[in-house]
Write a protein that holds these residues in place. Structure first.
Motif, PDB file in Angstrom:
ATOM      1  N   LYS A 177     -69.712  24.147 -13.218  1.00  0.00           N
ATOM      2  CA  LYS A 177     -68.528  24.936 -12.896  1.00  0.00           C
ATOM      3  C   LYS A 177     -67.356  24.608 -13.826  1.00  0.00           C
ATOM      4  O   LYS A 177     -67.097  23.450 -14.127  1.00  0.00           O
ATOM      5  N   LEU A 178     -66.678  25.644 -14.272  1.00  0.00           N
ATOM      6  CA  LEU A 178     -65.438  25.516 -15.035  1.00  0.00           C
ATOM      7  C   LEU A 178     -64.305  25.796 -14.060  1.00  0.00           C
ATOM      8  O   LEU A 178     -64.345  26.781 -13.322  1.00  0.00           O
ATOM      9  N   GLU A 179     -63.296  24.924 -14.036  1.00  0.00           N
ATOM     10  CA  GLU A 179     -62.186  25.132 -13.117  1.00  0.00           C
ATOM     11  C   GLU A 179     -60.875  25.010 -13.874  1.00  0.00           C
ATOM     12  O   GLU A 179     -60.660  24.052 -14.616  1.00  0.00           O
ATOM     13  N   LEU A 180     -60.004  26.010 -13.687  1.00  0.00           N
ATOM     14  CA  LEU A 180     -58.674  26.023 -14.292  1.00  0.00           C
ATOM     15  C   LEU A 180     -57.642  25.907 -13.183  1.00  0.00           C
ATOM     16  O   LEU A 180     -57.750  26.582 -12.163  1.00  0.00           O
ATOM     17  N   HIS A 181     -56.655  25.058 -13.380  1.00  0.00           N
ATOM     18  CA  HIS A 181     -55.521  24.923 -12.463  1.00  0.00           C
ATOM     19  C   HIS A 181     -54.283  25.308 -13.267  1.00  0.00           C
ATOM     20  O   HIS A 181     -53.938  24.624 -14.237  1.00  0.00           O
ATOM     21  N   ILE A 182     -53.631  26.405 -12.879  1.00  0.00           N
ATOM     22  CA  ILE A 182     -52.480  26.915 -13.624  1.00  0.00           C
ATOM     23  C   ILE A 182     -51.254  26.853 -12.726  1.00  0.00           C
ATOM     24  O   ILE A 182     -51.245  27.413 -11.630  1.00  0.00           O
ATOM     25  N   ASP A 183     -50.213  26.159 -13.182  1.00  0.00           N
ATOM     26  CA  ASP A 183     -48.986  26.028 -12.409  1.00  0.00           C
ATOM     27  C   ASP A 183     -48.138  27.288 -12.529  1.00  0.00           C
ATOM     28  O   ASP A 183     -47.700  27.641 -13.623  1.00  0.00           O
ATOM     29  N   GLY A 206     -48.188  26.994  -5.205  1.00  0.00           N
ATOM     30  CA  GLY A 206     -47.729  27.246  -6.566  1.00  0.00           C
ATOM     31  C   GLY A 206     -48.756  26.985  -7.656  1.00  0.00           C
ATOM     32  O   GLY A 206     -48.433  27.019  -8.840  1.00  0.00           O
ATOM     33  N   VAL A 207     -50.001  26.720  -7.266  1.00  0.00           N
ATOM     34  CA  VAL A 207     -51.054  26.451  -8.252  1.00  0.00           C
ATOM     35  C   VAL A 207     -52.160  27.490  -8.096  1.00  0.00           C
ATOM     36  O   VAL A 207     -52.719  27.665  -7.018  1.00  0.00           O
ATOM     37  N   LEU A 208     -52.448  28.177  -9.192  1.00  0.00           N
ATOM     38  CA  LEU A 208     -53.535  29.145  -9.236  1.00  0.00           C
ATOM     39  C   LEU A 208     -54.798  28.389  -9.643  1.00  0.00           C
ATOM     40  O   LEU A 208     -54.820  27.725 -10.679  1.00  0.00           O
ATOM     41  N   ILE A 209     -55.835  28.467  -8.818  1.00  0.00           N
ATOM     42  CA  ILE A 209     -57.088  27.752  -9.097  1.00  0.00           C
ATOM     43  C   ILE A 209     -58.179  28.788  -9.351  1.00  0.00           C
ATOM     44  O   ILE A 209     -58.457  29.628  -8.502  1.00  0.00           O
ATOM     45  N   ILE A 210     -58.765  28.718 -10.538  1.00  0.00           N
ATOM     46  CA  ILE A 210     -59.795  29.671 -10.944  1.00  0.00           C
ATOM     47  C   ILE A 210     -61.088  28.893 -11.189  1.00  0.00           C
ATOM     48  O   ILE A 210     -61.113  27.963 -11.991  1.00  0.00           O
TER      49      ILE A 210
END
Length: 133
Positions: free
Chosen positions: A46-52, A114-118
């Motif tokens: 799994k690839l996971e991105l956390h974008i503030d 406030g954190v977008l998790i993809i």
């Protein structure tokens, strides 16, 4: 000819290749060219991105996959009458090139505090033995 919205203009940049990606395959910027803070992790398959993206409502965030690129757009309006502030306002754009080994159809997105998790699952590779005639 109709006037393009900001969203349509940014999408057009991505589709037509006018948006230059960084050496690592991503480009993040805001309307003021501020860096958008994010982290990337690859755990197992799994690839996971956390974008503030603090201060936004999840309905203010638009996400699409275009030509293998994950495009995240949002706008944080400055409240009328607001005086001095160190908060960031304006348009945000994040473009991330999804590596080929990840399945675009498996993308899951959550937005919390406030954190977008993809999360994107790796494509399951199949071995197929081919017989010779």
């Amino acid at each position: 000819m109709t006037k393009q919205t900001k969203f349509e203009k940014l999408i057009d940049e991505v589709i037509n290749g006018n948006d230059t990606l960084g050496a690592l395959g991503y480009r993040t910027r805001s309307s003021t060219d501020e860096l958008i803070h994010y982290s990337e992790s690859r755990i197992d398959d799994k690839l996971e991105l956390h974008i503030d993206l603090p201060g936004l409502d999840k309905n203010d965030i638009e996400i699409e996959v275009i030509n293998g690129r994950l495009v995240i757009l949002s706008n944080r309006e400055k409240p009328i009458g607001l005086g001095y502030t160190t908060n960031k306002y304006g348009n945000y754009k994040c473009v991330y090139e999804i590596p080929q080994k990840y399945d675009h159809d498996s993308i899951e997105v959550t937005y919390k505090n406030g954190v977008l998790i993809i999360s994107i699952q790796e494509v399951k590779t199949k071995k197929v033995k081919i017989g010779i005639k």
